[in-house]
Write a protein that holds these residues in place. Structure first.
Motif, short mmCIF file in Angstrom:
data_model
loop_
_atom_site.label_atom_id
_atom_site.label_comp_id
_atom_site.label_asym_id
_atom_site.label_seq_id
_atom_site.Cartn_x
_atom_site.Cartn_y
_atom_site.Cartn_z
N GLU B 45 0.80 -1.23 0.00
CA GLU B 45 0.00 0.00 0.00
C GLU B 45 0.83 1.29 0.00
OE1 GLU B 45 -2.48 0.50 3.44
OE2 GLU B 45 -0.83 0.12 4.82
N CYS B 46 2.11 1.20 0.36
CA CYS B 46 2.94 2.42 0.31
C CYS B 46 4.37 2.04 0.04
CB CYS B 46 2.84 3.21 1.62
SG CYS B 46 3.62 2.38 3.02
N PRO B 97 0.54 2.76 -4.85
CA PRO B 97 -0.39 2.19 -5.84
C PRO B 97 -1.53 3.14 -6.20
CG PRO B 97 -0.01 0.67 -4.00
CD PRO B 97 0.57 2.01 -3.60
N HIS B 98 -2.14 2.85 -7.36
CA HIS B 98 -3.37 3.53 -7.75
C HIS B 98 -4.52 2.62 -7.30
CE1 HIS B 98 -6.54 5.22 -10.23
NE2 HIS B 98 -5.73 6.25 -10.49
N SER B 99 -5.51 3.20 -6.65
CA SER B 99 -6.56 2.37 -6.04
C SER B 99 -7.37 1.58 -7.08
CB SER B 99 -7.49 3.25 -5.21
OG SER B 99 -8.13 4.17 -6.08
N GLN B 100 -7.37 2.01 -8.32
CA GLN B 100 -8.11 1.28 -9.35
C GLN B 100 -7.18 0.54 -10.30
OE1 GLN B 100 -10.48 4.87 -10.58
NE2 GLN B 100 -12.13 3.38 -10.32
N GLY B 101 -5.90 0.43 -9.90
CA GLY B 101 -4.94 -0.08 -10.87
C GLY B 101 -4.17 -1.31 -10.42
N VAL B 102 -3.23 -1.67 -11.29
CA VAL B 102 -2.35 -2.81 -11.04
C VAL B 102 -1.04 -2.30 -10.46
CG1 VAL B 102 -0.99 -4.62 -12.15
CG2 VAL B 102 -3.34 -4.19 -12.89
N LEU B 103 -0.61 -2.91 -9.35
CA LEU B 103 0.72 -2.65 -8.82
C LEU B 103 1.60 -3.75 -9.41
CD1 LEU B 103 2.98 -3.29 -6.46
CD2 LEU B 103 2.40 -0.90 -6.85
N LEU B 104 2.56 -3.34 -10.26
CA LEU B 104 3.40 -4.30 -10.96
C LEU B 104 4.74 -4.42 -10.23
CD1 LEU B 104 3.84 -4.30 -14.85
CD2 LEU B 104 5.57 -5.14 -13.29
N GLY B 105 4.89 -5.47 -9.43
CA GLY B 105 6.11 -5.63 -8.63
C GLY B 105 7.17 -6.40 -9.40
#
Lengths: 499, 499
Positions: B45-46, B97-105
């Motif tokens: 989340e951060c 992250p964007h709340s409506q998006g993909v977090l690409l790790g």
């Protein structure tokens, strides 16, 4: 990335009358700043690559930033190509005019506006000569490091356009590493500042993309450069080798030993034999290749480093090492290197200076291949180059009065560049792509990569009016060039395995 | 330039169902690579700027370049924002992250693929830790120079995104100067390579614009870095000064003497008093400021340079100079500097590390102004920073459990950044803009300049799905932020004249 290449850069049309263009420019600029008679525009028909020539429709020589803004707005409105020009010393045709366009000369932007000692920077106009900056900074013990061979004549604006290098760039970096900020007029006539005095500016690093953009993104009206302290002393080792391969290995060894010479140049036997009778630099006529390797700094640092360089060269098989014992001797050693091009003019009616870069470890192999190409193309080639950078400058000797020698010289040059790509190098070291190497860009880059270049070009210049038909090949051009190379269904490049 | 800012970056809508996105990603990636339950996505989340948090819709952890291409194509089709993340150590919220998006790790891209000794380069995947590169190169006597404080944890991909610096960057350059080539997946799922092993690559310098682009242009899948020889030895001079001003002048004098220290750091009295009881580095508790100045190279070079540094400091009024006499002592001197942030955690429940850059000549004035702001905002601030670069890192100490201290800390930070702009500096040195400094970008740049950034962003990412709502402020945001600052009809910034 969408395929933008298909839409092409070469479609610029000029649906204006020449009269309209001249009137608009004459309303915005003083009369003496707008040239359109053939006798006035003729001097601008080419830059240092005189193989390619084209008369511009109009030459505009603005005196103020506001006039540059006005020219951009007029050209955008009239859908007219613009080619910017500094001192016209470029070697890839980057400043060759567009026949339907405006040649925008920046020669009147020739003021050094400010030298700031606390930050060791200078703010200059783009028409200022490279060497004039160092001359102005000299009383303060400072200088501007990048030193293209043409530094007595070339302008800092042109250096920014081409990301120029020089002998000292191995240690001190290219133009992009020595420019802190530029003021730019965009095709819309807006003024933006790119870069900052800080090590890293916020946002995208548009300064770096602008430096070396060859006039495709905007016109520079002001440049802030870094100045650095003049070293207290400098010395050169001149080392002889019995083969180009041995000299190439010695170059790698110096770098591997953790030294970054102030300059590290190689000349092959053909080059030394061409230069020596003219310059009398004292070069070893028995050597197959010589290296010139410079150290600068405090006297103690230089003495220490020169001793280490000499040890590395001897270990690498140097047949002779000579260290300059005075400033006069140091300059004499360099005089041969710096006068290689004029010397070529004494032994051949014409010469064509190429510019490609290869990984240092392939130096010997590529020089061997160039030697074999001499037979293939029936032309001689001398090699004088920035060995430390792996930046080759083959000098192809030809006679433009003999049938087909121009064409053979061009083909020879293209073959050398494509060989550079094949060994993992690039088609330009410091002269830019311009007109000259646009076909080789098809060889160097994938379609997606060319699309990325074009997308950024369009971000700055949506109508593609700034230096059109250069640097980034259209899809059609690459298809055409590919056809020329296709042989039995495959792309045919110089076959390295043959050499 | 057309005003693209008006069209805005903040308009990303997600007209897909979450179910659709999860299904598409699950079809392209193994099940263990797609996380969507809250307990699985919560850890993402951060990043290191924990003031800002947001849960992503989905976390994708690809294992191959093809999977990254698939994710990009899916997100483009579904109009879904993508935020790339390395190790999550960033300090400006770039990987929030964007709340409506993909977090690409990119944590699974953790292989060192090749170390090439002839060219002194390493080819690594983006998830490789910064320090791991130097560790792998160490047996060959080489290392990777940029050394952010987080180097034990941060990834090279994140370093590329932020153009990270570190103590050694004064001499050895930022990330952009030490990366030769990147492989990038674009929003269309294409793979492009930017840069080359040559000093200057043909075409536009898109490598430099990519480095520091904070995830806005594409996702890196491979990085080629320069390695350099480990210096044979290093020593530090620790110098005490009776005022911050005297220490600031000494910094200028060292650079003006033609030396480029391997590191040149300043700590003010508040910082040394915060650190010393914790680290016992042997700092001078009577000094108002201390400098740590390092020389590296061969033993002879270091001895010579350290003597010159000491002479300059004494000339500049140092009240005490101490040279490290062993490697253990050198590391002890640095230990205090490197542990300043943890030390802050011992004296204050929370701290907020700022990052701005100013011309070195304004060091004393700006530090004085920050001291006065402490009263204004009712919070303490310690200063530990890269003095040679003019890169400040004020550490604002606060307690997030006390009413309004978070807000006061943020306002204090914003005021410091705007002060940096006012004296000719910038709002970030090496941490990036991210979420944190987006308002200050309105202060730093003109509308035309922000438009130029946005145009280049759109050249790579026309739908603006890559890290949206960060780095480049919209026109609306700047208007809003401007209103907050307007006072009696004028923009109100911290008034430097008061200090």
């Amino acid at each position: 990335m969408n395929s933008l290449v298909e839409t092409g850069l070469a479609q610029v049309q000029a649906p204006y009358s020449l009269q309209q263009l001249i009137e608009a420019l004459s309303a915005a600029l003083p009369a003496h700043c707008v040239l359109f008679r053939e006798e006035d525009t003729r001097p601008y028909e080419c830059d240092g690559l005189s193989l390619y020539r084209s008369l511009p429709a109009v030459v505009a020589l603005p005196e103020t930033e506001e006039q540059v803004q006005a020219i951009m707005r007029i050209c955008k409105r009239l859908n007219t190509p613009i080619v910017a020009r500094g001192a016209g010393t470029g070697l890839s045709g980057g400043a060759m005019p567009h026949s339907q366009g405006v040649l925008l000369g920046l020669s009147k932007f020739n003021r050094i506006k400010h030298i700031d000692l606390a930050s060791a920077t200078a703010i200059v106009e783009p028409g200022v000569r490279n060497l004039a900056i160092s001359e102005a900074a000299s009383p303060y013990g400072l200088y501007y490091a990048p030193d293209p061979s043409s530094q007595i004549a070339c302008s800092i604006g042109g250096n920014v356009a081409e990301n120029s290098g020089g002998v000292h760039c191995l240690k001190y970096g290219l133009t992009v590493h020595n420019v802190l900020r530029v003021r730019v007029v965009t095709i819309d006539g807006d003024v933006v500042e790119l870069g900052s005095e800080a090590p890293d500016a916020p946002g995208l690093d548009l300064l770096s993309v602008f430096v070396g953009s060859e006039g495709m993104l905007g016109v520079v009206t002001e440049v802030t450069v870094k100045l650095i302290p003049k070293p207290a002393c400098a010395q050169v080792v001149m080392a002889s080798f019995s083969s180009v391969e041995a000299a190439g290995n010695a170059v790698t060894q110096v770098i591997a030993a953790g030294m970054i010479p102030a300059g590290l140049e190689m000349m092959d036997r053909r080059a030394t034999h061409m230069v020596e009778p003219f310059v009398r630099a004292g070069y070893d006529m028995d050597a197959q290749a010589i290296l010139l390797c410079e150290s600068d700094g405090t006297p103690e640092e230089v003495a220490h480093e020169i001793a280490r360089m000499e040890a590395v060269f001897r270990e690498a098989g140097a047949t002779r090492c000579q260290v300059s014992t005075s400033e006069a001797e140091r300059l004499k050693f360099w005089a041969g290197r710096k006068n290689a091009f004029p010397a070529a003019g004494r032994v051949s009616p014409d010469y064509y200076c190429m510019d490609g870069t290869i990984p240092r470890r392939h130096l010997a192999r590529v020089l061997g291949a160039i030697e074999q190409m001499e037979d293939e193309f029936g032309l001689r080639c001398a090699n004088v180059f920035h060995a430390g950078d792996g930046n080759l400058h083959p000098l192809i000797l030809f006679d433009s009065n003999k049938p087909d020698e121009v064409e053979r010289a061009e083909k020879f040059g293209a073959a050398i560049l494509e060989l550079c790509v094949q060994v993992g190098g690039t088609v330009t070291g410091e002269h830019g792509v311009g007109m000259e190497k646009i076909n080789q860009m098809c060889v160097q880059f994938s379609r997606d990569e060319l699309d990325a270049f074009l997308a950024v070009k369009r971000a700055f210049d949506p109508p593609c009016l700034l230096n059109p038909e250069k640097v980034i090949p259209t899809l059609a051009r690459c298809a055409e060039y590919g056809k020329m190379h296709v042989h039995a269904g495959e792309l045919r490049f110089p076959d390295l395995a043959r050499f």
